[in-house]
Design an enzyme around this catalytic site. Structure first.
Site, short mmCIF file in Angstrom:
data_model
loop_
_atom_site.label_atom_id
_atom_site.label_comp_id
_atom_site.label_asym_id
_atom_site.label_seq_id
_atom_site.Cartn_x
_atom_site.Cartn_y
_atom_site.Cartn_z
N ASP A 1 -3.51 4.25 -1.78
CA ASP A 1 -4.48 4.66 -0.75
C ASP A 1 -4.51 6.19 -0.66
OD1 ASP A 1 -6.29 4.57 1.36
OD2 ASP A 1 -4.78 4.10 2.87
N THR B 1 -10.96 3.76 10.82
CA THR B 1 -10.81 2.92 12.01
C THR B 1 -10.13 3.67 13.17
OG1 THR B 1 -8.92 1.99 10.87
CG2 THR B 1 -10.90 0.64 10.95
N ARG C 1 1.95 -0.57 10.88
CA ARG C 1 3.01 -0.49 11.87
C ARG C 1 3.31 -1.82 12.55
NH1 ARG C 1 0.33 5.03 14.01
NH2 ARG C 1 -1.46 3.87 13.22
N LYS D 1 -7.39 8.00 -0.65
CA LYS D 1 -8.62 8.42 0.03
C LYS D 1 -9.18 9.70 -0.58
CE LYS D 1 -7.78 6.16 4.45
NZ LYS D 1 -6.37 5.78 4.36
N ASP E 1 -13.50 14.67 -3.36
CA ASP E 1 -13.52 15.96 -4.08
C ASP E 1 -14.73 15.95 -5.00
OD1 ASP E 1 -12.70 18.41 -5.34
OD2 ASP E 1 -10.61 17.89 -4.98
N LYS F 1 0.86 -1.20 0.00
CA LYS F 1 0.00 0.00 0.00
C LYS F 1 0.89 1.24 0.00
CE LYS F 1 -2.27 1.78 3.71
NZ LYS F 1 -2.65 3.18 3.79
O1 C5P Z 1 -0.05 1.24 11.08
P1 C5P Z 1 -1.49 0.85 10.96
O2 C5P Z 1 -1.70 -0.64 10.92
O3 C5P Z 1 -2.38 1.56 11.95
O4 C5P Z 1 -1.87 1.38 9.51
C1 C5P Z 1 -3.16 1.31 9.02
C2 C5P Z 1 -3.14 1.78 7.60
O5 C5P Z 1 -4.45 1.62 7.07
C3 C5P Z 1 -2.79 3.25 7.46
O6 C5P Z 1 -1.99 3.33 6.30
C4 C5P Z 1 -4.08 3.97 7.27
O7 C5P Z 1 -3.96 5.04 6.36
C5 C5P Z 1 -4.95 2.88 6.63
N1 C5P Z 1 -6.37 3.00 6.87
C6 C5P Z 1 -6.96 3.02 8.15
N2 C5P Z 1 -8.31 3.16 8.30
C7 C5P Z 1 -9.09 3.26 7.24
C8 C5P Z 1 -8.51 3.22 5.96
C9 C5P Z 1 -7.16 3.07 5.82
O8 C5P Z 1 -6.24 2.89 9.14
N3 C5P Z 1 -10.41 3.34 7.38
#
Ligand code: C5P
Length: 230
Positions: free
Chosen positions: A61, A117, A210, A63, A66, A34
């Site tokens: 990603d 989330t 992460r 997002k 617009d 991603k």
């Molecule tokens: O590091 P972590 O596991 O929290 O990363 C989650 C990834 O998923 C991030 O890149 C974030 O931008 C993405 N994401 C999210 N919630 C969403 C959509 C995408 O955390 N609803």
């Protein structure tokens, strides 16, 4: 039994060099990455081209949120980059999501972000300007719109995944981010999911961020997460 979710590693990193380090540490184990706002703003399409040259698939990603014409054009540009998946915000509305699907032309799958989330029901309610009894109703509403608009799938928390599939159903695919291996810190996520929960709920994709990229041994963390998906 639903099939195992496809793992996607989030390259939420500041530079090409840092992304290259993770990709080489994971090697042949990981094939889907991603690229999000941070890395795309810093390095642009060359990072996507490099991942493709390495034989990897790419989820862009961005997002998008617009006016429909702008989103259609951005989806066309993303399709020209050959990315497998592209995100838009469901709160941009049905016309915007339809424009994204048209721009992506069936080659790039449009994923509709429902409620981030990082938000709980109170924060999402404050952002929407209406009190929410729970998040699920809002997530299902957006998932229904995503399906009616011809989107490939939706992004939601693991806790809402099974309800989305039961309600909006096939062919909508669900991507679950916020994945944490048991015992790990939450960071800024409030709706976390373990790999096995996402798998049981029928997710088609999980995003490993992460939990992998910040691990002392990213390769071992990736293997642990993937083993928990089966
Ligand atoms: O590091 P972590 O596991 O929290 O990363 C989650 C990834 O998923 C991030 O890149 C974030 O931008 C993405 N994401 C999210 N919630 C969403 C959509 C995408 O955390 N609803």
């Amino acid at each position: 039994m639903p099939s195992r979710p496809e793992p996607i590693v989030a390259l939420d990193l500041p530079t090409f060099e840092s992304a290259r380090t993770i990709v080489s540490q994971l090697g042949a184990r990981a094939n889907f990455y991603k690229v999000g706002l941070q890395l795309f703003a810093a390095e642009g399409p060359r990072v996507v081209d490099w991942l493709h040259a390495e034989g990897k698939r790419v989820f862009l990603d961005l997002k998008l949120h617009d006016i429909p014409t702008t989103v259609r054009r951005a989806a066309e540009s993303s399709r020209a980059l050959d990315v497998a998946l592209l995100t838009v915000h469901g709160l941009g509305g049905e016309q915007m999501v339809r424009a994204a699907v048209e721009g992506a032309g069936g080659e790039t799958g449009i994923l509709v972000v429902t409620i981030l989330t990082s938000m709980d029901a109170a924060e999402a309610g404050a952002a929407l300007g209406k009190p929410l009894r729970g998040l699920e109703e809002e997530v299902l509403r957006l998932a229904g719109m995503a399906r009616a608009s011809g989107a490939h799938g939706v992004v939601c928390g693991g806790a809402e995944c099974a309800a989305v599939l039961a309600d909006a159903g096939a062919p909508l695919r669900v991507l679950v981010p916020g994945i944490r291996l048991t015992g790990e810190g939450a960071d800024d996520q409030v709706r976390m999911t373990t790999p096995s929960e996402a798998s049981r709920a029928g997710a088609a994709y999980v995003v490993l961020g992460r939990a992998v990229t910040r691990a002392t041994d990213p390769g071992a963390a990736y293997e642990r997460a993937v083993a928990a998906l089966s």
